[in-house]
Design an enzyme around this catalytic site. Structure first.
Site, PDB file in Angstrom:
ATOM      1  N   SER A 107       0.754   5.723   7.503  1.00 21.49           N
ATOM      2  CA  SER A 107       0.398   5.082   6.243  1.00 21.49           C
ATOM      3  C   SER A 107       1.280   3.870   5.946  1.00 21.49           C
ATOM      4  O   SER A 107       2.469   3.845   6.295  1.00 21.49           O
ATOM      5  CB  SER A 107       0.537   6.097   5.099  1.00 21.49           C
ATOM      6  OG  SER A 107       0.429   5.459   3.838  1.00 21.49           O
ATOM      7  N   TYR A 130      -3.007  -0.715   3.423  1.00 24.26           N
ATOM      8  CA  TYR A 130      -3.421  -1.021   2.062  1.00 24.26           C
ATOM      9  C   TYR A 130      -3.297  -2.527   1.896  1.00 24.26           C
ATOM     10  O   TYR A 130      -2.272  -3.117   2.263  1.00 24.26           O
ATOM     11  CB  TYR A 130      -2.527  -0.322   1.036  1.00 24.26           C
ATOM     12  CG  TYR A 130      -2.758   1.157   0.892  1.00 24.26           C
ATOM     13  CD1 TYR A 130      -4.032   1.654   0.619  1.00 24.26           C
ATOM     14  CD2 TYR A 130      -1.713   2.059   1.013  1.00 24.26           C
ATOM     15  CE1 TYR A 130      -4.247   3.023   0.486  1.00 24.26           C
ATOM     16  CE2 TYR A 130      -1.923   3.430   0.874  1.00 24.26           C
ATOM     17  CZ  TYR A 130      -3.184   3.897   0.610  1.00 24.26           C
ATOM     18  OH  TYR A 130      -3.402   5.244   0.476  1.00 24.26           O
ATOM     19  N   THR A 156      -7.994   0.927   4.494  1.00 27.73           N
ATOM     20  CA  THR A 156      -8.447   1.771   3.385  1.00 27.73           C
ATOM     21  C   THR A 156      -9.092   0.908   2.311  1.00 27.73           C
ATOM     22  O   THR A 156      -8.471  -0.034   1.801  1.00 27.73           O
ATOM     23  CB  THR A 156      -7.264   2.562   2.785  1.00 27.73           C
ATOM     24  OG1 THR A 156      -6.772   3.468   3.783  1.00 27.73           O
ATOM     25  CG2 THR A 156      -7.698   3.358   1.574  1.00 27.73           C
ATOM     26  N   LYS A 252     -11.991   2.923   6.214  1.00 27.92           N
ATOM     27  CA  LYS A 252     -11.846   4.247   5.611  1.00 27.92           C
ATOM     28  C   LYS A 252     -12.126   4.190   4.106  1.00 27.92           C
ATOM     29  O   LYS A 252     -11.680   3.270   3.423  1.00 27.92           O
ATOM     30  CB  LYS A 252     -10.424   4.777   5.853  1.00 27.92           C
ATOM     31  CG  LYS A 252     -10.157   6.185   5.353  1.00 27.92           C
ATOM     32  CD  LYS A 252      -8.761   6.638   5.767  1.00 27.92           C
ATOM     33  CE  LYS A 252      -8.487   8.062   5.313  1.00 27.92           C
ATOM     34  NZ  LYS A 252      -8.336   8.155   3.842  1.00 27.92           N
TER      35      LYS A 252
END
Length: 389
Positions: A107, A130, A156, A252
């Site tokens: 992440s 992100y 994402t 995603k």
């Protein structure tokens, strides 16, 4: 080592051994948590169809994900703050996944940095991005993922704005935790966790601190993060990120057939049907309910993965039977990590593999690629209870 027979066993150990604020961060959803709950309860409504007197020998779970061979079609999904569940958590999880032969995805909001994980693994891992407003940071972190030879960029799309998670606010979630009286009392009972944290220097968001301009400590980090998620993310910006990356791209957070069609036309290597584990739009349908609609819309155009709600090998089997090419797990492996570190992540994968293998056999199949709707008993109305506009 205690006898572990299910993910719930690991969950109980995770809860006992990890500070409350971090366990609650993992095991919670946004607002009323309706979607968080239905992600799992909707799986339970699907039943498996038992078949007998069939040859169950020579079974295989092997498959591929975005062209990469895997021992079973299950990836470790990106989870923020993993290094707060267990010291050096992302490193432990990546190692377990590598040894097991399944993908690990790091992440953006990890405690261990891209470089940390790359230094402690021997095979490429995926990186989840992100999109931040800071264009210099965005370009730099993509370059860092390239330098680490990450196998795919997982972009994402469902966190342009943060869904409110009540437990995090009430617990005063932070990394590292602020030393309030309730927190100190809680940590005093979590000595395993505390000893691990004392032995590591990784206690901040490693991909951000020291990399984003003006972020050098916890206070500046929190204020930077709160205002950095890019609310203006659209398909034009996604195209620019794709061009900056230049490698395999997974999108995603797809939960609507129309968005799936756009993503397929966009040329993504795969999409992940996901509602962010029920942590964003509360009241959205579960991923397993939306999966068949998305498969119907784009099933022959793009590789379809699914996450949110998977807690067992039977859940994996059900997702594959409804048309997913592969699945992602988040909380399932996180419970293993919080329970027993790297060994716990391995145990979580072993539990899922064994359940998947035995359940597939008892459904009369020897190869996951042959699994389909014929292996399910689907309740009336499950696929069309809600009308899609």
């Amino acid at each position: 080592m205690p006898v572990i027979t299910s993910i719930d066993d690991l969950k109980a150990l995770h809860r006992a051994r990890t500070p409350k604020m971090f366990y609650d961060y993992a095991e919670s959803g946004s607002y009323t948590e309706q979607t968080f709950r239905e992600n799992t309860t909707d799986f339970a409504k699907l039943k498996l169809r038992q078949k007998v007197a069939v040859d169950m020998s020579n079974r295989t779970l092997a498959s591929t994900m975005v062209g990469l061979p895997v021992t079973m079609p299950v990836a470790l999904a990106p989870v923020g703050l993993t290094g707060m569940q267990h010291a050096d958590g992302e490193i432990h999880a990546a190692r377990a996944a590598e040894k097991f032969g399944v993908p690990f995805c790091l992440s953006t909001m990890s405690i261990c940095s891209i470089e940390d994980v790359a230094a402690h693994t021997t095979k490429p891992f995926m990186f989840q991005l992100y999109v931040m407003k800071d264009q210099e940071f965005l370009a730099a972190i993509i370059d860092r993922a390239k330098a680490a030879n990450c196998s795919a960029l997982v972009l994402t799309l469902d966190l342009q704005i943060l869904g409110q998670r009540h437990k995090d606010l009430k617990n005063g979630l932070s990394a590292p935790p602020k030393m309030t009286l309730p927190t100190v009392l809680d940590l005093a009972t979590r000595w395993r966790w505390g000893m691990g944290m004392l032995r590591t220097k990784r206690r901040f968001f490693g991909n951000i601190v020291g990399h984003a301009k003006g972020v050098g400590d916890t206070s500046s980090l929190m204020s930077w993060t709160a205002e950095q998620f890019d609310e203006r993310l659209d398909w034009d910006k996604i195209a620019r990120i794709r061009d900056m990356w230049g490698g395999k791209l997974i999108l995603k957070g797809i939960l609507d057939p129309e968005d799936a069609r756009i993503a397929a036309d966009f040329g993504a290597d795969a999409i992940v049907v996901s509602n962010h584990g029920g942590r964003q739009l509360d009241g959205a349908l579960s991923s397993i309910r939306m999966l068949p609609h998305i498969v119907k819309a784009v099933g022959d155009q793009v590789e379809i993965h699914m996450d949110s709600g998977i807690r067992s090998g039977q859940d994996v089997l059900k997702a594959l039977a409804l048309g997913a090419h592969a699945t992602w797990i988040g909380r399932a492996w996180l419970h293993g990590l919080g329970a027993m570190g790297e060994a716990g992540v391995t145990k979580a994968l072993e539990v899922i593999r064994k359940e998947l293998d035995i359940s597939m056999a008892l459904c009369g199949e020897r190869d996951l690629h042959r699994v389909g709707p014929q292996n399910l008993l689907i309740p009336r109305g499950f696929l069309d209870e809600y009308q899609l506009g």
